[in-house]
Design a protein around this motif. Sequence first.
Motif, short mmCIF file in Angstrom:
data_model
loop_
_atom_site.label_atom_id
_atom_site.label_comp_id
_atom_site.label_asym_id
_atom_site.label_seq_id
_atom_site.Cartn_x
_atom_site.Cartn_y
_atom_site.Cartn_z
N UNK A 54 8.41 15.33 -18.44
CA UNK A 54 9.77 16.06 -18.62
C UNK A 54 10.35 17.15 -19.58
N UNK A 55 9.56 17.27 -20.56
CA UNK A 55 9.71 18.60 -21.66
C UNK A 55 8.14 18.97 -22.07
N UNK A 100 4.13 19.41 -14.03
CA UNK A 100 5.14 19.70 -13.57
C UNK A 100 5.05 19.84 -11.85
N UNK A 101 4.07 20.14 -11.46
CA UNK A 101 3.38 20.85 -10.27
C UNK A 101 3.14 18.77 -10.09
N UNK A 102 3.34 17.76 -10.26
CA UNK A 102 3.62 16.36 -9.57
C UNK A 102 1.86 15.79 -9.96
N UNK A 103 1.24 16.40 -10.89
CA UNK A 103 -0.53 16.11 -11.20
C UNK A 103 -1.02 16.68 -11.61
N UNK A 104 -2.01 15.88 -12.84
CA UNK A 104 -2.50 16.53 -13.48
C UNK A 104 -4.07 16.53 -13.10
N UNK A 105 -5.02 17.77 -13.60
CA UNK A 105 -5.92 18.95 -12.97
C UNK A 105 -6.64 18.61 -13.23
N UNK A 106 -6.98 17.37 -14.22
CA UNK A 106 -7.99 16.96 -14.54
C UNK A 106 -8.02 15.84 -13.64
N UNK A 141 12.44 8.22 -16.85
CA UNK A 141 12.92 10.29 -17.90
C UNK A 141 13.28 9.37 -18.94
N UNK A 142 12.92 9.52 -19.90
CA UNK A 142 12.95 8.80 -20.98
C UNK A 142 14.53 9.24 -21.71
N UNK A 143 15.28 10.05 -20.79
CA UNK A 143 16.85 10.41 -20.62
C UNK A 143 17.22 8.62 -20.88
N UNK A 144 16.17 7.51 -20.09
CA UNK A 144 17.19 5.95 -19.77
C UNK A 144 16.92 5.52 -21.48
#
Length: 321
Positions: free
Chosen positions: A250-251, A306-312, A211-214
Amino acid sequence: MPNNDTQHMKDRFGREITYMRLSITDLCNLRCQYCMPEEGVTKLRHDDILSVEEIAEITAAAAQLGITKVRITGGEPLVRRGVIEICEAVSATPGIRETCLTTNGILIPQYAQSLREAGVKRLNISLDSLNPDTYRSITRGGELSEALAGIDAAIAYGFNPIKVNAVLIGGVNDHDIVSLAALTIQGIHVRFIELMPIGGTSQWAGERFLNDSAVLSALPQLEPVGVDGVARTYRLPGIPGTVGLISPVSSHFCPSCNRIRVTSDGKLKPCLHSPEELNLRGLHGEELTAAMRSAILDKPQRHHLDSGYSRSSRSMTSTGG
Ligand code: SAM
Ligand code: SF4
């Protein structure tokens, strides 16, 4: 300039579409672990790749529809024969105000002057680590000194702004955040991008997501500046360059997305992570413009990372990262 009825081309969700990313090759001189497989990259036949003339025609149609900015990418755009003619054609298209290029930097010393002469003013350079061993490992054999020579050449030839893009890879380059951010001292803008699960490497990416909060944790002294396109920007106190955070996972920034993509084999993709694509090859004149108009209108509302994968099912290299 775009004509009056197309000047404000909006999709059906009211987003104004002004930015086109153009992949001009799916080949690359590096093999970044999150982007390409080590071996077995299928090389498209020369005839399967858009020609310079086709690219010029598509760009002219896009400009008619209100596109003002084109980013040339890939694969590695600087390995494509004819890259300079492509840049010239794009930047000479009436209505295109900005021609930019995204590169891993290795071939900038060779092409910097011709790129400037061809009308490219802005460069994004991808660099995920300033540690030679980590860089070699991420890129599967790349030499950090060559990428740094590319950045030096970009500065020497007056590209402005220069943005360095670093993908955050958990357990791999977390310790590089501070040193990469220090490039802002030279006026370079450094953007940290969340790793996206896409293409054949999506499993690898999913396991190393950071996450970019790192970045905010590693650099607590960062001061907020604002928003630049899809990046939230910060600055180290008193330093000219900015640090940007790009968080597609993340957003997701879909509500303000203003871009379309054209793949190296001539498909218009209104969204990086959706399966929809429209073949542009063989279309000309009003037929081409009308097809592009309808694909822009139908741009999907959002991606579903956010479902964990790209639909492309496409890789980043053919879609144009
Ligand atoms: N070869 C050029 C380069 O590396 O800049 C241009 C093409 S590359 C596909 C464009 C950008 O996509 C690079 O900054 C790269 O780090 C990024 N990229 C590739 N795969 C990615 C992924 N799975 N998640 C996030 N960014 C990715
Ligand atoms: Fe090549 Fe760029 Fe993909 Fe790395 S990120 S493998 S340099 S296309």
